[in-house]
Design a protein around this motif. Structure first.
Motif, PDB file in Angstrom:
ATOM      1  N   LEU A   7       0.835  -1.213   0.000  1.00 47.18           N
ATOM      2  CA  LEU A   7       0.000   0.000   0.000  1.00 47.18           C
ATOM      3  C   LEU A   7       0.866   1.258   0.000  1.00 47.18           C
ATOM      4  N   TYR A   8       1.953   1.247   0.797  1.00 50.61           N
ATOM      5  CA  TYR A   8       2.830   2.412   0.871  1.00 50.61           C
ATOM      6  C   TYR A   8       3.483   2.701  -0.476  1.00 50.61           C
ATOM      7  N   MET A   9       3.855   1.647  -1.189  1.00 48.32           N
ATOM      8  CA  MET A   9       4.542   1.838  -2.460  1.00 48.32           C
ATOM      9  C   MET A   9       3.638   2.455  -3.526  1.00 48.32           C
ATOM     10  N   VAL A  54       1.655   0.090 -10.284  1.00 46.24           N
ATOM     11  CA  VAL A  54       2.333  -1.206 -10.131  1.00 46.24           C
ATOM     12  C   VAL A  54       1.542  -2.084  -9.165  1.00 46.24           C
ATOM     13  N   ALA A  55       1.312  -3.336  -9.555  1.00 43.78           N
ATOM     14  CA  ALA A  55       0.543  -4.260  -8.713  1.00 43.78           C
ATOM     15  C   ALA A  55       1.239  -4.486  -7.365  1.00 43.78           C
ATOM     16  N   GLY A  56       0.434  -4.604  -6.309  1.00 46.23           N
ATOM     17  CA  GLY A  56       0.976  -4.756  -4.961  1.00 46.23           C
ATOM     18  C   GLY A  56       1.836  -5.991  -4.779  1.00 46.23           C
TER      19      GLY A  56
END
Length: 469
Positions: A122-124, A131-133
């Motif tokens: 989530l932070y990224m 971009v997919a988690g």
């Protein structure tokens, strides 16, 4: 109840780990586990339940954590071993208790690793929204698994610097928040927010009590100091120092930080759960680059907590193996003293988190937290029960000379036990935590059944051979 040499036998079977952690690293390990997603992300959900009354929730959680650390420190000074409270439960409560505590706690922290890695994804999204988690889950997981696989010394170094970054950032946040709130530069900041939005207790005392569950989740992992004592250079010195330092820092960091957040951002804005309340504050303050900086710190905090949790689950599985409660392969050590097979198995939470993230990308964090918290609540409750039995056992035998003693026995220990039982029961009545008991009770019952059917008969046979010899 086995005799005194019985615990020496328990400690002896866990030999082989390297004692390479310094007292400074031990303190940072405890803080590293406890200052993670629970504070930076979970606090948002807690604020949503309790409003400004979340300060009471975290104060109650701090009291329970303080009592727990006191009980653990006393037992750890007496018996520094990686099996820790699982080994203590085995000896002072019974073999079944030791089996249940180890497995419930192992499962809880394995799943907690999943909450950390879910939060990392989530932070990224702040920097890479498209971009997919699962990409970030795999990337960061691989790096932390490698750091745990090299040596305990490498793990200690990583955790020390991870924690140092977090502590420095939180101190900077507190100073900035204090300047904004008390400096009077902006009249929007101030303690009037505590009562301006439906009052200090917008959801009543019931909301405050529900938020205690998340507060306990936030403080979760302070107990890993007892697990790490099995690899400390001077366990008695390290445990006593870590107890004092950790509790002071945690109370200051959690309660003071939340008090400032609530004074800067109304609780109904910071308690939405969609993002960290720290990010909400920085967005409102408007300092260039501050939001990205705090997001980076939150990312480091999650990595640090995940690093510590991988370490703890690996040692708990190692202890289970050496007790004969898990495959022997889990108790094998590499040349550098790392139980690599136990580490590999302890990564199952990461795999589960990846699947949950793919299936429920929006609800994954809260779902993983609700499932993982059962084993932690159960383990904390059993630590209080074990300490009660520990002290009674040694009182009947004339006492035990210890350089650290928990104060207020038996009342403080029984208070902790009662509060943990009450919190565990409360999860059944909170929709967000309904999965806690739905998952936890059948899991615990299945463990107890497996023990009675498969392990108990073996123990009887082994005991019979010892008597015959």
């Amino acid at each position: 109840m086995t005799n005194k040499t019985g615990f020496a036998a328990i400690a002896a079977r866990e030999q082989g780990l390297k004692r390479q952690l310094t007292s400074a690293q031990m303190s940072m390990i405890a803080i590293g586990g406890a200052i993670g997603t629970g504070l930076f992300m979970g606090s948002s959900f807690a604020i949503g339940f309790a409003g400004p009354g979340v300060l009471i929730s975290y104060a109650v959680g701090a009291l329970i954590a303080l009592l727990l650390m006191g009980c653990l420190a006393e037992m750890t000074v007496a018996h520094p071993t990686s099996g820790s409270f699982g080994a203590y439960a085995e000896y002072y409560v019974g073999p079944l208790a030791g089996f249940l505590v180890r497995y419930a706690y192992w499962a809880a922290i394995v799943l907690a690793v999943g909450t950390e890695v879910t939060a990392i994804s989530l932070y990224m999204k702040y920097w890479f929204p498209d971009v997919a988690g699962w990409v970030w889950i795999l990337l960061f997981s691989s790096a932390l698994i490698l750091s745990n696989a090299i040596s305990v010394k490498a793990f200690g170094h990583f955790e020390y610097w991870f924690s140092a970054i977090k502590i420095s950032a939180i101190l900077a946040f507190i100073l900035l928040g204090a300047w904004l709130v008390f400096g009077g530069a902006n009249p929007e900041y101030g303690f009037h927010h505590y009562v301006a939005h439906d009052g200090f207790l917008p959801n009543g005392l019931s909301g405050v009590w529900v938020a205690v569950i998340i507060a306990i989740f936030s403080y979760l992992s302070i107990e890993m100091i007892a697990v790490a004592a099995g690899e400390a250079e001077e366990p008695e010195v390290a445990v006593k120092k870590a107890f004092r330092v950790t509790m002071i820092r945690l109370v200051v960091f959690y309660i003071l930080t939340l008090a400032l957040i609530l004074a800067m951002v109304p609780w109904d804005q910071s308690g939405k759960g969609a993002q960290s309340p720290f990010v909400s504050v920085m967005q409102q303050v408007g300092i260039p680059g501050a939001t990205g900086m705090i997001n980076f710190v939150i990312l480091v905090a999650a990595l640090s907590a995940m690093n510590s949790q991988l370490y703890t689950t690996t040692r708990m599985m190692f202890s289970l193996s050496r007790a004969g409660h898990a495959p022997r392969a889990m108790g094998r050590l590499s040349d550098s003293g790392i139980p690599l097979n136990a580490l590999a198995l302890s990564c199952t939470g990461i795999a589960l988190a990846t699947l949950v993230n793919l299936a429920f990308p929006e609800e994954s964090f809260m779902l993983m937290m609700a499932i993982s918290i059962f084993g932690a609540l159960f383990a904390w409750m059993m630590i209080f029960l074990t300490h009660y039995r520990f002290r009674r056992y040694h009182q009947r035998r004339g006492g035990l000379a210890l350089s650290f003693r928990m104060w207020g026995f038996p009342y403080a220990t029984l208070l902790g036990l009662f509060l943990m039982l009450a919190i565990l029961v409360t999860t059944a009545f909170v929709p967000a935590f309904r999965m806690t008991l739905v998952f936890g009770v059948p899991f615990l019952a299945g463990l107890a059944l497996a023990y009675q059917l498969y392990l108990r008969p073996r123990e009887r046979v082994a005991a019979g051979k010892e008597q015959g010899a």
